[in-house]
Design an enzyme around this catalytic site. Sequence first.
Site, PDB file in Angstrom:
ATOM      1  N   ASN A   9     -34.778   0.056  -5.379  1.00 37.73           N
ATOM      2  CA  ASN A   9     -34.322   0.296  -3.913  1.00 37.73           C
ATOM      3  C   ASN A   9     -35.447   0.892  -3.097  1.00 37.73           C
ATOM      4  O   ASN A   9     -35.534   2.217  -3.527  1.00 37.73           O
ATOM      5  CB  ASN A   9     -33.048   1.276  -3.953  1.00 37.73           C
ATOM      6  N   GLU A 108     -26.416   7.809   0.027  1.00 38.04           N
ATOM      7  CA  GLU A 108     -27.207   8.265   1.267  1.00 38.04           C
ATOM      8  C   GLU A 108     -26.560   7.550   2.445  1.00 38.04           C
ATOM      9  O   GLU A 108     -26.464   8.046   3.431  1.00 38.04           O
ATOM     10  CB  GLU A 108     -28.810   7.593   1.201  1.00 38.04           C
ATOM     11  N   GLU A 178     -24.738   6.394  -9.736  1.00 33.64           N
ATOM     12  CA  GLU A 178     -25.879   7.321  -9.570  1.00 33.64           C
ATOM     13  C   GLU A 178     -25.255   8.718  -9.003  1.00 33.64           C
ATOM     14  O   GLU A 178     -24.605   8.810  -7.999  1.00 33.64           O
ATOM     15  CB  GLU A 178     -26.435   6.810  -8.144  1.00 33.64           C
ATOM     16  N   GLY A 184     -33.720  11.546  -6.754  1.00 37.95           N
ATOM     17  CA  GLY A 184     -34.511  11.871  -6.133  1.00 37.95           C
ATOM     18  C   GLY A 184     -35.273  13.611  -6.603  1.00 37.95           C
ATOM     19  O   GLY A 184     -35.966  14.302  -5.826  1.00 37.95           O
TER      20      GLY A 184
END
Length: 260
Positions: A9, A108, A178, A184
């Site tokens: 991604n 997100e 996730e 991140g």
Amino acid sequence: MRKKIVAGNWKMNTTVKEGVELVKAIAQQLNRIPEDVQLVVAPPLTHLSSVNQTLIESGCSSQIALGAQNCANKEKGAYTGEVSANMLATLGDGTNRGVEYVIIGHSERRGYYGETNEILLEKVRLALAAGLKVIYCVGEELSQREAGVHFDFIAEQIKEVLFPLSQDELKNIIVAYEPIWAIGTGVTATSAQAQEIHAFIRKTIAEKYGDISEQIPILYGGSCKPSNAAELFAQKDIDGGLIGGASLKADDFIGIASSF
Ligand code: 13P
């Protein structure tokens, strides 16, 4: 045997030129990964045609499939700035595969763009109807894990978006777990933490769909890198990864995919 998938991604990174170079570099190293591993690259929308063309020219368009990061929750019409599932699915010209996968429900999108389970179900339905395979993302925040409500939260994400689907539709679903606290951040879920949730997701799917749950690939995402991929992928219910940062470097992406 479930399909092994490593999907990149790219999020909102790279120019078109950089994206084309990245995919060429990935294609050049394909001999490092087992033949039964399906790679997916999901670049930004602006890159899809060029990356598709590059995959065709490199002769790698079967082992490296093309994915999109999002699609609209409407079929067509006056929705400025949106791109429909059907537009993605028909990007190919009939002689090549074009876009084959779409990521739906990334945290997100849920967090920054207010996408609810209800909206995500609309997206999933349209994507499946257009013939796309859906990488459906779930995952909890750290505060939810600390409060011990993460199982319930993930079960709700699965039930509200996947349970309305038919058995045939479910066969084109890939789930990605996730944990938001691992995305991140450099903090990966331990292989035991990830396996526990993957097994729970499979059990939840089995409650409604029975044995079909054994065929559904469940990917792990969140600070996955070449140094931790092998341990994660060795877990019984982890069938690959959805990779963010490390998918932007060909060596790392291939390094992860060679960890099976
Ligand atoms: P990172 O690999 O950068 O943690 O991102 C994971 C992710 O969000 C993939 O969709």
